[in-house]
Design a protein around this motif. Sequence first.
Motif, PDB file in Angstrom:
ATOM      1  N   LEU A   1      -1.817   4.905  -2.848  1.00  0.00           N
ATOM      2  CA  LEU A   1      -2.326   6.238  -2.478  1.00  0.00           C
ATOM      3  C   LEU A   1      -2.589   7.117  -3.695  1.00  0.00           C
ATOM      4  CD1 LEU A   1      -0.274   6.805   0.786  1.00  0.00           C
ATOM      5  CD2 LEU A   1      -2.631   6.019   0.518  1.00  0.00           C
TER       6      LEU A   1
ATOM      7  N   ASP B   1      -9.544   3.284   6.421  1.00  0.00           N
ATOM      8  CA  ASP B   1      -9.311   4.688   6.768  1.00  0.00           C
ATOM      9  C   ASP B   1      -8.981   5.573   5.569  1.00  0.00           C
ATOM     10  OD1 ASP B   1      -9.901   4.137   9.401  1.00  0.00           O
ATOM     11  OD2 ASP B   1      -7.826   3.617   9.852  1.00  0.00           O
ATOM     12  N   GLN B   2      -8.988   4.999   4.389  1.00  0.00           N
ATOM     13  CA  GLN B   2      -8.795   5.777   3.158  1.00  0.00           C
ATOM     14  C   GLN B   2     -10.073   5.761   2.322  1.00  0.00           C
ATOM     15  OE1 GLN B   2      -6.363   7.648   1.863  1.00  0.00           O
ATOM     16  NE2 GLN B   2      -4.982   7.427   3.585  1.00  0.00           N
ATOM     17  N   THR B   3     -10.556   4.558   2.026  1.00  0.00           N
ATOM     18  CA  THR B   3     -11.772   4.461   1.211  1.00  0.00           C
ATOM     19  C   THR B   3     -12.965   3.931   2.011  1.00  0.00           C
ATOM     20  OG1 THR B   3     -10.876   2.387   0.314  1.00  0.00           O
ATOM     21  CG2 THR B   3     -10.644   4.353  -1.049  1.00  0.00           C
TER      22      THR B   3
ATOM     23  N   LYS C   1     -10.599  10.140  -5.159  1.00  0.00           N
ATOM     24  CA  LYS C   1     -11.133  11.251  -4.359  1.00  0.00           C
ATOM     25  C   LYS C   1     -11.314  12.502  -5.201  1.00  0.00           C
ATOM     26  CE  LYS C   1      -9.451   9.556   0.057  1.00  0.00           C
ATOM     27  NZ  LYS C   1      -8.435   9.636   1.116  1.00  0.00           N
TER      28      LYS C   1
ATOM     29  N   ILE D   1      -5.915   6.043  -4.958  1.00  0.00           N
ATOM     30  CA  ILE D   1      -6.967   6.424  -4.008  1.00  0.00           C
ATOM     31  C   ILE D   1      -7.253   7.923  -4.151  1.00  0.00           C
ATOM     32  CG2 ILE D   1      -7.455   6.732  -1.544  1.00  0.00           C
ATOM     33  CD1 ILE D   1      -5.895   4.041  -1.122  1.00  0.00           C
ATOM     34  N   ASN D   2      -6.169   8.705  -4.272  1.00  0.00           N
ATOM     35  CA  ASN D   2      -6.349  10.149  -4.455  1.00  0.00           C
ATOM     36  C   ASN D   2      -7.084  10.453  -5.756  1.00  0.00           C
ATOM     37  OD1 ASN D   2      -5.225  10.866  -2.041  1.00  0.00           O
ATOM     38  ND2 ASN D   2      -3.141  10.993  -2.873  1.00  0.00           N
TER      39      ASN D   2
ATOM     40  N   VAL E   1      -6.822  -0.208  -3.727  1.00  0.00           N
ATOM     41  CA  VAL E   1      -7.586   0.988  -3.334  1.00  0.00           C
ATOM     42  C   VAL E   1      -8.586   0.746  -2.197  1.00  0.00           C
ATOM     43  CG1 VAL E   1      -7.303   2.097  -5.604  1.00  0.00           C
ATOM     44  CG2 VAL E   1      -9.388   0.759  -5.124  1.00  0.00           C
TER      45      VAL E   1
ATOM     46  N   SER F   1     -14.184   3.260   6.499  1.00  0.00           N
ATOM     47  CA  SER F   1     -13.763   3.221   7.894  1.00  0.00           C
ATOM     48  C   SER F   1     -13.542   1.752   8.243  1.00  0.00           C
ATOM     49  CB  SER F   1     -14.851   3.813   8.788  1.00  0.00           C
ATOM     50  OG  SER F   1     -15.994   2.983   8.760  1.00  0.00           O
TER      51      SER F   1
ATOM     52  N   GLU G   1       2.810   4.744  -1.777  1.00  0.00           N
ATOM     53  CA  GLU G   1       2.385   5.986  -2.418  1.00  0.00           C
ATOM     54  C   GLU G   1       2.051   5.793  -3.901  1.00  0.00           C
ATOM     55  OE1 GLU G   1       2.417   8.853  -0.390  1.00  0.00           O
ATOM     56  OE2 GLU G   1       1.327   9.770  -2.062  1.00  0.00           O
TER      57      GLU G   1
ATOM     58  N   LEU H   1      -8.687   0.364   1.020  1.00  0.00           N
ATOM     59  CA  LEU H   1      -7.763   0.528   2.141  1.00  0.00           C
ATOM     60  C   LEU H   1      -8.477   1.195   3.315  1.00  0.00           C
ATOM     61  CD1 LEU H   1      -4.823   0.277   3.124  1.00  0.00           C
ATOM     62  CD2 LEU H   1      -4.317   2.415   1.942  1.00  0.00           C
TER      63      LEU H   1
ATOM     64  N   PHE I   1       0.845  -1.210   0.000  1.00  0.00           N
ATOM     65  CA  PHE I   1       0.000   0.000   0.000  1.00  0.00           C
ATOM     66  C   PHE I   1       0.873   1.249   0.000  1.00  0.00           C
ATOM     67  CE2 PHE I   1      -2.334  -3.507   1.884  1.00  0.00           C
ATOM     68  CZ  PHE I   1      -3.472  -3.514   1.094  1.00  0.00           C
TER      69      PHE I   1
END
Length: 200
Positions: A70, A108-110, A77, A73-74, A104, A112, A66, A106, A64
Amino acid sequence: MAKKILVITGTVSPAEKSFSLALTNRFVKEYQSLNPNDEIIHLDLNNEQMAHKTLSRENFGTYFNEQDALKYINQLKEVDKVIISSPMNNFNVSGLIKNYLDHVLLADQTFSYKYVKQGDAKGLLEHLTVQILTTQGAPFGWYPWGNHTEFLKGTWEFVGAKVNTPILFAGTKIAPVSTTNPDEAMNSIADKIIEAAKKF
Ligand SMILES: Cc1cc2nc3c(=O)[nH]c(=O)nc-3n(C[C@H](O)[C@H](O)[C@H](O)COP(=O)(O)O)c2cc1C
């Protein structure tokens, strides 16, 4: 306001022979004619290193990172809508799509943390609307234990997205569809595609 649409494709078929790409291209064309100012961002997972990486004991500690997680995932978002297309490969989504999702999805990212009371996990991508476009060689229902379309629907709903009615184009390995040019084959579901594009 112009919206950003991320188009994720994960077929391993040659582009000109792919039914899922033909379906995706037709859907995008209809959507664009209705929303000419929206920005379309293409993500072919064949070209993304992360989609070639399968989670294992060996790489768990760095999976997982950057660049592989991430960044994507960004991207989720930052866009407003996602179109995701996948053929059925051995009763599920393709490995490329599974590897993408493994990166993706993950905590606390995509979403809870998921091991709370059933139904209590919260999706963190509530701003997203998702259109699922799937294909499979067999007619729908031949393999009741394999339903990649429902798997994708449930997964995107889990991360909080609003999921438009999916489009499944089934029976691509059955004649006469199997010998039809994929673009032409989409004419048989043109109404369904236009209907979904209007609601997306
Ligand atoms: C490795 C592999 C596994 C497949 N497994 C299935 C399957 O389990 N069930 C099925 O109905 N079709 C299966 N198919 C057929 C594909 O779902 C079908 O040909 C699909 O249209 C191919 O992708 P495309 O839509 O991009 O052309 C498989 C195809 C491949 C290449």
